[in-house]
Design a protein around this motif. Structure first.
Motif, PDB file in Angstrom:
ATOM      1  N   GLY A 158      41.902  47.444  36.567  1.00 23.03           N
ATOM      2  CA  GLY A 158      42.772  46.336  36.943  1.00 23.03           C
ATOM      3  C   GLY A 158      42.458  45.717  38.288  1.00 23.03           C
ATOM      4  N   GLN A 159      41.522  46.288  39.029  1.00 25.23           N
ATOM      5  CA  GLN A 159      41.189  45.720  40.334  1.00 25.23           C
ATOM      6  C   GLN A 159      40.241  44.535  40.176  1.00 25.23           C
ATOM      7  N   ARG A 160      40.277  43.637  41.152  1.00 24.23           N
ATOM      8  CA  ARG A 160      39.319  42.540  41.152  1.00 24.23           C
ATOM      9  C   ARG A 160      39.027  42.116  42.575  1.00 24.23           C
ATOM     10  N   VAL A 161      37.836  41.597  42.782  1.00 23.58           N
ATOM     11  CA  VAL A 161      37.418  41.126  44.096  1.00 23.58           C
ATOM     12  C   VAL A 161      37.804  39.654  44.223  1.00 23.58           C
ATOM     13  N   ILE A 162      38.479  39.315  45.319  1.00 25.53           N
ATOM     14  CA  ILE A 162      38.950  37.962  45.589  1.00 25.53           C
ATOM     15  C   ILE A 162      38.092  37.366  46.701  1.00 25.53           C
ATOM     16  N   ARG A 163      37.482  36.201  46.426  1.00 25.28           N
ATOM     17  CA  ARG A 163      36.578  35.593  47.404  1.00 25.28           C
ATOM     18  C   ARG A 163      37.129  34.315  48.033  1.00 25.28           C
ATOM     19  N   SER A 164      38.268  33.823  47.542  1.00 24.22           N
ATOM     20  CA  SER A 164      38.849  32.594  48.089  1.00 24.22           C
ATOM     21  C   SER A 164      40.351  32.602  47.833  1.00 24.22           C
ATOM     22  N   LEU A 165      41.061  31.753  48.563  1.00 25.19           N
ATOM     23  CA  LEU A 165      42.507  31.659  48.359  1.00 25.19           C
ATOM     24  C   LEU A 165      42.835  31.107  46.974  1.00 25.19           C
ATOM     25  N   SER A 166      41.992  30.230  46.450  1.00 28.52           N
ATOM     26  CA  SER A 166      42.240  29.693  45.107  1.00 28.52           C
ATOM     27  C   SER A 166      42.114  30.814  44.065  1.00 28.52           C
ATOM     28  N   GLU A 167      41.144  31.725  44.242  1.00 28.53           N
ATOM     29  CA  GLU A 167      41.030  32.872  43.343  1.00 28.53           C
ATOM     30  C   GLU A 167      42.264  33.757  43.446  1.00 28.53           C
ATOM     31  N   LEU A 168      42.785  33.920  44.658  1.00 29.34           N
ATOM     32  CA  LEU A 168      43.980  34.737  44.846  1.00 29.34           C
ATOM     33  C   LEU A 168      45.178  34.120  44.132  1.00 29.34           C
TER      34      LEU A 168
END
Length: 369
Positions: A158-168
């Protein structure tokens, strides 16, 4: 101790449990019973009368000190695992501070815990609303990608790497606000080239064993990369005995951080645990810095428990023995039979995961006496 029994206990399961997990827990309970000189009595039945002591092997960390006491569980000598006063204490949400000191948090939240473990964890935040998550993301993303972590998931699921605020923002739309409010979410600096160590301690009757080790990954029957076992070096005694071993610098750092995290649990004075396990990640952050920190704790039976029990059995059998290597293996699909000296916990076809073999091997470790 003829009237004393070991029982399995399944609180808060509330859903499907894999067959191999049920069989493994029963095997652990039986081996604990033999180790303690108790009888094994299967799944706990409140209607059954037991004139002697009852020792519990729960499937999860017990939540609620009063509820545990109603079962007769009042301290670490009554169970293999732990009991905590509030649900959040049993999850990785306690690892990081709130975005703001006065941000909304569950009843019983301790800002003190996060302060005490600051030197032993990665940079990150615990959040309980979308606004808090956004604020945490803004801070973390200035230094590079962040890792978004559900607090109840295990083994990285369930984890994911977030690279931008839009992805968040997109990721937050997939999270139930009610679940976020009650359980929370972790945002943490993302590491690459990661090594994960396990550091822990188990205490059963008069035996204490403390260890460090690493986890192995394997490929399951669906082709996914999953937990494949643990390799532990286990010493008779406490953390002081462990650090007297010749350790590499990275392992010494991991053990030291686990000790800091473990000591910080004193801010929750009601909690107790006979099984304490800490995952420590070491790797490189986005700025190229080497980082090390405790990711989470486990105060319940876990993937390394077969090795923990095997070490306790070895120490019981030989009072002079001081250190052993103990390894668990989880092998998917067709495989060779485990080695003759192995303790097999499961070998067969699980209803959900397919063919699986789970076993434990104990070996000498250098100068063990």
């Amino acid at each position: 101790m003829a009237d004393d029994v070991v029982v399995e206990y399944s609180p808060q399961d509330g859903g499907f449990v894999d067959m191999h997990e049920r069989i493994t827990r029963a095997a652990v309970a039986k081996r604990l019973a033999a180790l303690m000189g108790f009888d094994y009595a299967g799944e706990y039945d409140q209607s059954s009368l037991h004139p002697g002591r009852i020792y519990f092997v729960p499937s999860n960390t017990l939540v609620g000190i009063k509820q545990a006491a109603q079962l007769g569980i009042t301290g670490e000598r009554d169970l293999f695992g732990g009991a905590v006063p509030y649900p959040f204490v049993a999850t990785k949400i306690i690892t990081h501070p709130l975005v703001e000191h006065n941000a909304s948090a569950p009843r019983g939240w301790s800002n003190s815990f996060a302060r005490r473990v600051q030197s032993a964890v990665l940079q990150g935040y615990s959040v309980f609303t979308e606004d808090q998550a956004y604020a945490a993301g803004e801070r973390l993303l200035k230094d590079g990608p962040a890792r978004l972590k559900p607090v109840h998931a295990t083994a990285g699921r369930g984890q994911r790497v977030i690279r931008s605020l839009s992805e968040l923002v997109e990721a937050l739309t997939r999270i139930d606000p009610t679940e976020l409010l009650h359980s929370g979410l972790v945002l943490e600096e993302n590491l690459t080239a990661v090594t994960t160590y396990s550091v822990g301690q188990v205490r059963v009757v008069d035996l204490t064993a403390t260890y460090y080790g690493s986890q192995r990954l394997t490929t399951d029957n669906a082709g996914d990369e999953v937990y494949g076992g643990s390799d532990l070096v286990v010493v008779r005694g406490d953390f002081d005995a462990l650090v007297r071993l010749p350790l590499t610098e990275s392992i010494r750092i991991a053990v030291g951080q686990a000790r800091v995290y473990d000591a910080a649990t004193s801010v929750f004075p009601e909690m107790f645990a006979s099984r304490r396990n800490y995952d420590v990640a070491q790797g490189t952050n986005a700025r190229g810095q080497w980082r090390s920190g405790v990711l989470e704790q486990s105060w319940r039976m876990g993937g390394a428990t077969g090795a923990e029990i095997a070490a306790l059995e070895a120490f019981r059998a030989d009072p002079a023995l001081q250190v052993v290597r103990a390894s668990t293996y989880e092998v998917y699909g067709e495989s060779q039979a485990p080695p003759p000296q192995a303790t097999v916990y499961f070998r067969g076809t699980d209803d959900r995961v397919g063919l699986l073999t789970k076993y434990v091997v104990v070996e000498a470790h250098g100068d063990t006496r």
